[in-house]
Write an enzyme that holds these catalytic residues in place. Structure first.
Site, PDB file in Angstrom:
ATOM      1  N   HIS A   1     -18.603  -2.245  -9.260  1.00 10.96           N
ATOM      2  CA  HIS A   1     -17.550  -1.294  -8.867  1.00 10.96           C
ATOM      3  C   HIS A   1     -17.901  -0.695  -7.501  1.00 10.96           C
ATOM      4  O   HIS A   1     -19.074  -0.505  -7.183  1.00 10.96           O
ATOM      5  CB  HIS A   1     -17.426  -0.195  -9.928  1.00 10.96           C
ATOM      6  CG  HIS A   1     -16.238   0.684  -9.694  1.00 10.96           C
ATOM      7  ND1 HIS A   1     -16.275   1.727  -8.801  1.00 10.96           N
ATOM      8  CD2 HIS A   1     -14.991   0.645 -10.204  1.00 10.96           C
ATOM      9  CE1 HIS A   1     -15.077   2.300  -8.777  1.00 10.96           C
ATOM     10  NE2 HIS A   1     -14.280   1.665  -9.616  1.00 10.96           N
TER      11      HIS A   1
ATOM     12  N   ASN B   1     -11.035   2.459 -16.782  1.00 13.69           N
ATOM     13  CA  ASN B   1     -12.397   2.806 -16.347  1.00 13.69           C
ATOM     14  C   ASN B   1     -12.470   4.323 -16.328  1.00 13.69           C
ATOM     15  O   ASN B   1     -11.946   4.956 -15.412  1.00 13.69           O
ATOM     16  CB  ASN B   1     -12.642   2.216 -14.949  1.00 13.69           C
ATOM     17  CG  ASN B   1     -13.965   2.688 -14.351  1.00 13.69           C
ATOM     18  OD1 ASN B   1     -14.804   3.258 -15.056  1.00 13.69           O
ATOM     19  ND2 ASN B   1     -14.143   2.455 -13.059  1.00 13.69           N
TER      20      ASN B   1
ATOM     21  N   GLU C   1     -17.873   2.206  -6.420  1.00  9.20           N
ATOM     22  CA  GLU C   1     -18.726   3.408  -6.468  1.00  9.20           C
ATOM     23  C   GLU C   1     -20.188   3.024  -6.679  1.00  9.20           C
ATOM     24  O   GLU C   1     -21.092   3.685  -6.158  1.00  9.20           O
ATOM     25  CB  GLU C   1     -18.224   4.357  -7.575  1.00  9.20           C
ATOM     26  CG  GLU C   1     -16.919   5.023  -7.160  1.00  9.20           C
ATOM     27  CD  GLU C   1     -15.975   5.365  -8.298  1.00  9.20           C
ATOM     28  OE1 GLU C   1     -16.406   5.443  -9.462  1.00  9.20           O
ATOM     29  OE2 GLU C   1     -14.767   5.536  -8.011  1.00  9.20           O
TER      30      GLU C   1
ATOM     31  N   SER D   1      -5.396   3.256  -7.634  1.00  5.75           N
ATOM     32  CA  SER D   1      -4.211   4.122  -7.764  1.00  5.75           C
ATOM     33  C   SER D   1      -3.068   3.473  -8.544  1.00  5.75           C
ATOM     34  O   SER D   1      -1.900   3.656  -8.201  1.00  5.75           O
ATOM     35  CB  SER D   1      -3.748   4.595  -6.379  1.00  5.75           C
ATOM     36  OG  SER D   1      -4.762   5.381  -5.775  1.00  5.75           O
TER      37      SER D   1
ATOM     38  N   LYS E   1     -14.970   6.222 -15.903  1.00  2.94           N
ATOM     39  CA  LYS E   1     -15.987   6.779 -14.990  1.00  2.94           C
ATOM     40  C   LYS E   1     -16.770   7.887 -15.730  1.00  2.94           C
ATOM     41  O   LYS E   1     -16.980   7.773 -16.936  1.00  2.94           O
ATOM     42  CB  LYS E   1     -15.322   7.261 -13.700  1.00  2.94           C
ATOM     43  CG  LYS E   1     -14.454   6.165 -13.067  1.00  2.94           C
ATOM     44  CD  LYS E   1     -13.979   6.470 -11.685  1.00  2.94           C
ATOM     45  CE  LYS E   1     -13.101   5.327 -11.191  1.00  2.94           C
ATOM     46  NZ  LYS E   1     -12.652   5.502  -9.816  1.00  2.94           N
TER      47      LYS E   1
ATOM     48  N   GLU F   1     -10.126  -4.490  -5.995  1.00  4.09           N
ATOM     49  CA  GLU F   1      -9.952  -3.050  -5.826  1.00  4.09           C
ATOM     50  C   GLU F   1     -10.224  -2.679  -4.373  1.00  4.09           C
ATOM     51  O   GLU F   1     -11.387  -2.456  -3.997  1.00  4.09           O
ATOM     52  CB  GLU F   1     -10.917  -2.290  -6.729  1.00  4.09           C
ATOM     53  CG  GLU F   1     -10.719  -2.544  -8.203  1.00  4.09           C
ATOM     54  CD  GLU F   1     -11.201  -1.374  -9.040  1.00  4.09           C
ATOM     55  OE1 GLU F   1     -10.398  -0.826  -9.786  1.00  4.09           O
ATOM     56  OE2 GLU F   1     -12.379  -1.006  -8.913  1.00  4.09           O
TER      57      GLU F   1
ATOM     58  N   GLY G   1      -8.657   6.035  -6.233  1.00  4.03           N
ATOM     59  CA  GLY G   1      -8.650   7.487  -6.381  1.00  4.03           C
ATOM     60  C   GLY G   1      -7.941   8.223  -5.261  1.00  4.03           C
ATOM     61  O   GLY G   1      -8.066   9.440  -5.137  1.00  4.03           O
TER      62      GLY G   1
HETATM   63  P1  PGA Z   1      -8.092   4.815  -9.696  1.00  3.80           P
HETATM   64  O1  PGA Z   1      -9.523   4.091  -9.880  1.00  3.80           O
HETATM   65  O2  PGA Z   1      -7.140   4.153 -10.641  1.00  3.80           O
HETATM   66  O3  PGA Z   1      -8.350   6.257 -10.043  1.00  3.80           O
HETATM   67  O4  PGA Z   1      -7.701   4.631  -8.263  1.00  3.80           O
HETATM   68  C1  PGA Z   1      -9.605   2.705 -10.049  1.00  3.80           C
HETATM   69  C2  PGA Z   1     -11.039   2.295 -10.236  1.00  3.80           C
HETATM   70  O5  PGA Z   1     -11.928   2.911  -9.645  1.00  3.80           O
HETATM   71  O6  PGA Z   1     -11.326   1.337 -10.980  1.00  3.80           O
END
Ligand code: PGA
Length: 247
Positions: free
Chosen positions: A94, A11, A96, A210, A13, A166, A172
């Site tokens: 997601h 992903n 976000e 992560s 983003k 997630e 993140g």
């Molecule tokens: P990350 O993000 O691997 O940077 O923690 C995962 C995601 O948001 O799908």
């Protein structure tokens, strides 16, 4: 049949440029074919470029889509349009999108239903916040998010569904869930689906939050973890290739 190869979905983003994307796929083309299925979700403006440049096995998809196929929805992405472009999948829900763009479970249900109807595969993201985990509400939250999203999904459409667990506190932050925590949540999600679809045992459940080359292996060893949805570590081609090579 349960997949034997993990799915490593990147992903991206709101990252990457035309230049970095060109270099990313050039790197992948110079490597031998890895073990995993490779899925990548770039920004919408780069979808066609990725389709042109990616090795042929790499499946390209969107990070989000609308709940309608057409109409007065400025700035949105049509699920039918994504399917018409030949895209393989879209991510829906997601964290976000849920927190920064205020997408409710009801909105996510509409988007997911429309995307499946359009013929796309869908990665539905679910996960609890740190407060919810600490309050012992993880399973309750997962049940609400999964069951509300799937309210109008026909049994035969379940074949195009994937779920990404997630935990919001792991995204993140560099602080991944432990394999035990992830396995417990994945097994719970699978149990939620057992009365909905005969093939629930085969439904791919990806872990996200992560994931890095140094923790992917222990996560993939868990019986209910079928792959990963990866943000930060999917941006660099060498790291993404290492993730896809893990067994
Ligand atoms: P990350 O993000 O691997 O940077 O923690 C995962 C995601 O948001 O799908």
């Amino acid at each position: 049949m349960r997949r034997t190869r993990p799915i490593i979905a990147g992903n991206w983003k709101m990252n990457q440029t035309r230049e970095s994307i060109t270099a990313f796929f050039q790197f992948l083309k110079g490597q031998s074919l890895p073990h995993a299925e490779r899925w990548i979700a770039p920004q919408a403006m780069h979808l066609s470029l990725c389709q042109q440049l990616a090795p042929s096995d790499v499946k390209i998809g969107a990070q989000n889509c609308s709940w309608e196929n057409s109409g007065a929805l400025t700035g949105e992405l049509s699920p039918a349009g994504l399917a018409d472009l030949g895209l393989h999948f879209t991510i829906i829900g997601h964290s976000e999108r849920r927190s920064l763009f205020h997408e409710s479970d009801a909105t996510i249900e509409r988007k997911l239903t429309r995307a499946l109807d359009a013929g796309l595969n869908v990665i539905l993201c679910v996960g609890e916040t740190l407060n919810e985990r600490e309050a012992g509400e993880t399973e309750q939250i997962l049940a609400i998010q999964v069951q509300s999203a799937l309210a109008n999904v026909a049994p035969q459409q379940m074949e195009r569904l994937l779920i990404a667990y997630e935990p919001v506190w792991a995204i993140g932050t560099g602080k991944s869930a432990t394999p035990d925590m992830a396995q417990t949540a994945h097994a719970f999600i699978r149990s939620l689906l057992s009365d909905r679809a005969a093939q629930s045992a085969d439904l791919p459940i990806l872990y996200g939050g992560s994931v890095k080359p140094d923790n992917i292996q222990e996560l993939l060893r868990c019986p209910d973890i079928d792959g990963a949805l990866v943000g930060g570590a999917s941006l660099k081609a060498a790291d993404y290739h290492a993730l896809c090579s893990a067994k």
